[in-house]
Design a protein around this motif. Structure first.
Motif, short mmCIF file in Angstrom:
data_model
loop_
_atom_site.label_atom_id
_atom_site.label_comp_id
_atom_site.label_asym_id
_atom_site.label_seq_id
_atom_site.Cartn_x
_atom_site.Cartn_y
_atom_site.Cartn_z
N ALA A 319 0.95 -1.09 -0.05
CA ALA A 319 0.02 0.05 0.12
C ALA A 319 0.74 1.37 0.21
CB ALA A 319 -0.92 -0.11 1.26
N ASP A 320 2.17 1.25 0.33
CA ASP A 320 2.91 2.34 0.44
C ASP A 320 3.68 2.76 -0.94
OD1 ASP A 320 4.83 0.71 0.38
OD2 ASP A 320 5.88 0.80 2.24
N GLY A 321 3.53 1.90 -1.81
CA GLY A 321 3.96 1.95 -3.11
C GLY A 321 5.73 1.73 -3.28
N LYS A 322 6.16 1.33 -2.07
CA LYS A 322 7.76 1.07 -2.01
C LYS A 322 7.97 -0.04 -2.77
CE LYS A 322 8.34 4.21 1.86
NZ LYS A 322 8.87 4.25 3.11
N THR A 323 7.12 -0.97 -2.47
CA THR A 323 7.38 -2.74 -2.95
C THR A 323 6.37 -2.84 -4.39
OG1 THR A 323 7.86 -3.31 -0.74
CG2 THR A 323 7.46 -5.14 -2.68
N SER A 324 7.03 -3.23 -5.40
CA SER A 324 6.03 -3.37 -6.65
C SER A 324 5.44 -4.67 -6.39
CB SER A 324 7.11 -3.42 -7.83
OG SER A 324 7.96 -4.50 -7.67
N PHE A 325 4.13 -4.33 -6.88
CA PHE A 325 3.14 -5.57 -6.73
C PHE A 325 3.19 -6.31 -7.98
CE2 PHE A 325 -1.29 -6.95 -7.64
CZ PHE A 325 -1.55 -7.44 -6.52
N PRO A 326 3.19 -7.90 -7.99
CA PRO A 326 3.44 -8.69 -9.08
C PRO A 326 1.84 -8.77 -9.62
CG PRO A 326 2.84 -10.04 -7.13
CD PRO A 326 3.25 -8.65 -6.53
N LEU A 327 1.89 -8.25 -10.99
CA LEU A 327 0.48 -8.24 -11.58
C LEU A 327 0.28 -9.30 -12.69
CD1 LEU A 327 -1.62 -5.72 -11.53
CD2 LEU A 327 -0.73 -4.75 -13.62
N SER A 328 1.14 -9.77 -13.23
CA SER A 328 0.98 -10.71 -14.24
C SER A 328 1.98 -11.89 -14.31
CB SER A 328 0.57 -10.36 -15.83
OG SER A 328 1.93 -9.62 -16.10
N PHE A 329 1.67 -13.09 -14.84
CA PHE A 329 2.64 -14.09 -14.67
C PHE A 329 2.60 -14.91 -15.78
CE2 PHE A 329 0.43 -13.14 -10.90
CZ PHE A 329 1.28 -12.83 -9.95
N ALA A 330 3.67 -15.56 -15.83
CA ALA A 330 3.93 -16.40 -17.05
C ALA A 330 4.82 -17.94 -16.61
CB ALA A 330 4.41 -15.90 -18.24
N GLY A 331 4.35 -18.98 -17.23
CA GLY A 331 5.24 -20.26 -16.80
C GLY A 331 6.57 -20.16 -17.62
N THR A 332 7.59 -20.93 -17.01
CA THR A 332 8.74 -20.87 -17.47
C THR A 332 9.21 -22.26 -18.24
OG1 THR A 332 9.93 -21.95 -15.66
CG2 THR A 332 9.56 -19.37 -15.65
N ASP A 333 10.17 -22.36 -18.81
CA ASP A 333 10.62 -23.77 -19.31
C ASP A 333 11.21 -24.71 -18.38
OD1 ASP A 333 10.09 -22.89 -21.82
OD2 ASP A 333 11.97 -22.09 -22.36
#
Length: 567
Positions: A319-333
């Motif tokens: 909520a303080d905006g200092k830590t970025s929020f993970p918004l989207s994801f993708a699988g890896t190999d």
């Protein structure tokens, strides 16, 4: 006791009761015991009641009483896909053992249970023996979608259907500590009777993932197999062929699994095997649900403690905006190998398809399969102190409140420093999906001081629904309001300039602005596509003129980057 024999049992375990008979059976628990209440959640598109049975040993039949009791609140959902209906019949059998014969009454010692008999009531009554070609019974089954032809398990975020809006109101009011969603899977043939899924990647609070994977699921698997049902994790093919591997990636929030993760709650996805007989699917579902309740009843304090921590830490972290929020994801190999209990199959040439078709022999085999189970974060964003939503978007506000999000309003006009998103690139999906024209965007951030009138909506991020807020209002989130097409009108040009009007104006702009002239000449030289496109050349000047609509391609929800008092 004869009155409590279910339709499933009376039919020789080949049928599931229709809507009316189902509701009468669930309602009887409330009429004939003092440990249940039968309530309406809302009305379906075709006018059917959407109901819920609340089960409690201590008269905890309201959200307030249930929360004050200190017990864990468990939501068990059936019939979101009514062709996959065994959860309903399994719930009947389990509830009979809790409330009537009472050999499982102890499950209410530390739990308050919410049973939804049928979420998609209209789809349930679209009965046919032919609705699920890949499934072995019941004799008559419902249809996958609602009367509006929408799939409820794609509607958690956008809430287009009355059924989903009813469910979200229930969820927000009770805020269950754990969620169970009963399904049947399609696809290949294999030995397993039942599969299960639970979020564990970066889309869910870490302590919840750890508890679910290391404590809860191992217990469930052991107990279900003690009861005679072979189980494994949910099977999702990487490609068309099993040998290419299976995936275990982060679920998007349009599904129950991903949505529950955003609410800081674990969800147990139960998927029986469609090729197993209906009776097997009912009993395996019952085995998994009751095993889950056994564990939750014993460990309710730890579950509630982790849930509270997840709610608290999510706000503190983002909520303080200092830590970025993970918004989207993708699988890896990356992958791990798994022993998979399948059936041998052979491929035979088909004159129908002109290709080879699998035919299973029924001979059990164990196959070494790669499981792709690692996820990377593909988009992060620092969240603002609040989002500002102009008062004309009341439809957005109504929907976001369904998720339990707190909304305030400006009590006077204010000049505020905000960030706004300019959409630099957008791509519409080729086909509609779930009744909407989806769009994906790339954005640039602009900072500006703007005046907002009294009545403008303010959604502060410092609240327990912060993950929901970010995923609905950040435009590049995969299931945001923008992604679902709520703001497509803002991607359209609404006013135009004729060439005979714009051309002399462009000549004057070149004469009056040397820098503009130099830029235009350079673009003509460097960009062949631009050089050969008369309309684009004219548009170059229109966009730089005073006539251009400054709201075009601007996302009309703003990010407040200063903390303010609303009242």
């Amino acid at each position: 006791m004869n009155e409590w024999i279910t339709h499933f049992e009376q039919s020789g375990e080949t049928e599931s009761p229709a809507y009316k008979e189902t509701m009468e059976y669930f309602k009887d628990f409330a009429l004939k015991t003092n440990m249940a209440r039968f309530i309406s959640l809302g009305i379906s598109s075709q006018g059917r009641d959407l109901n819920c049975l609340i089960v409690s040993k201590g008269n905890h039949f309201t959200p307030q009483k249930a929360k004050r009791s200190g017990k864990a609140i468990i939501l068990i959902q059936n019939g979101i896909h009514p062709g996959e209906i065994e959860g309903k019949d399994a719930s009947m059998l389990l509830l009979r053992e809790i409330l009537i014969t009472q050999e499982k009454k102890h499950l209410l010692d530390n739990l308050v249970l919410l049973f939804i008999p049928i979420l998609n009531a209209d789809g349930h009554e679209r009965l046919s023996p032919y609705n699920r070609p890949n499934q072995d019974g019941p004799r008559m089954m419902g249809f996958r979608t609602t009367a509006l032809n929408l799939n409820l398990n794609r509607d958690y975020m956008k809430a287009d259907t009355p059924e989903m809006r009813a469910l979200l109101r229930l969820f927000s009011a009770w805020m269950p500590d754990f969620y169970i969603d009963n399904h049947t899977t399609n696809g290949m043939d294999y030995q397993y009777h039942i599969t299960y899924g639970m979020e564990k990647h970066q889309n869910i609070f870490g302590a919840l993932s750890k508890w679910g994977q290391e404590k809860f699921l191992p217990y469930i698997k052991t107990e279900v197999e003690k009861k005679g049902f072979l189980s494994t994790t949910y099977i999702e093919l990487l490609k068309k062929e099993l040998e290419d591997g299976i995936t275990d990636w982060a679920s998007r929030p349009l599904y129950s699994t991903g949505y529950s993760a955003l609410q800081n709650r674990l969800l147990l996805l139960i998927e029986t095997h469609s090729l197993k007989p209906f009776s097997n699917r009912v009993y395996s579902t019952k085995a998994m649900v009751e095993s889950a309740l056994e564990y939750l009843n014993k460990n309710f304090k730890k579950l509630k403690e982790i849930n509270r921590k997840a709610d608290r830490e999510s706000v503190k972290r983002y909520a303080d905006g200092k830590t970025s929020f993970p918004l989207s994801f993708a699988g890896t190999d990356e992958y791990e190998m798994k022993k998979f209990k399948g059936f041998e199959y052979i491929k035979e040439e088909s004159e129908i398809t002109g290709t080879h078709i699998k035919h299973y022999t029924g001979r059990p085999v164990v196959i070494d399969l790669p499981v792709y189970n690692k996820v990377e974060i593909t988009k992060r964003v620092n969240l603002p102190a609040a989002y500002i939503i102009p008062q004309e978007f009341k439809n957005i506000i109504r929907r976001i409140k369904l998720h339990g999000v707190e909304v305030e309003e400006l009590n006077e006009s204010r000049m505020l420093t905000v960030e706004k998103y300019q959409i630099s690139d957008y791509r519409f999906a080729e086909k509609p999906y779930e009744g909407r024209q989806r769009v994906s965007v790339n954005c640039e951030v602009l900072t500006e001081q703007l005046s907002f009138p009294k009545g403008t909506f303010i959604i502060k991020t410092k609240q327990r629904g912060i993950r929901i807020i970010a995923n609905l209002l950040e435009p590049e989130a995969p299931d945001s309001f923008l992604s679902w097409g709520f703001f497509n009108a803002f991607l359209e040009r609404k006013e135009y300039a004729e060439d005979f009007v714009m051309e002399p104006l462009a000549q004057k702009m070149l004469k009056d602005n040397a820098n503009l002239k130099n830029e235009f000449v350079k673009k003509l030289k460097d960009d062949e596509g631009f050089r050969n496109n008369p309309l684009e050349r004219l548009d170059y000047f229109y966009r730089r003129s005073n006539y251009f609509d400054r709201r075009e391609n601007i996302y009309p929800i703003f990010r407040l980057i200063e903390k303010i008092k609303i009242t």
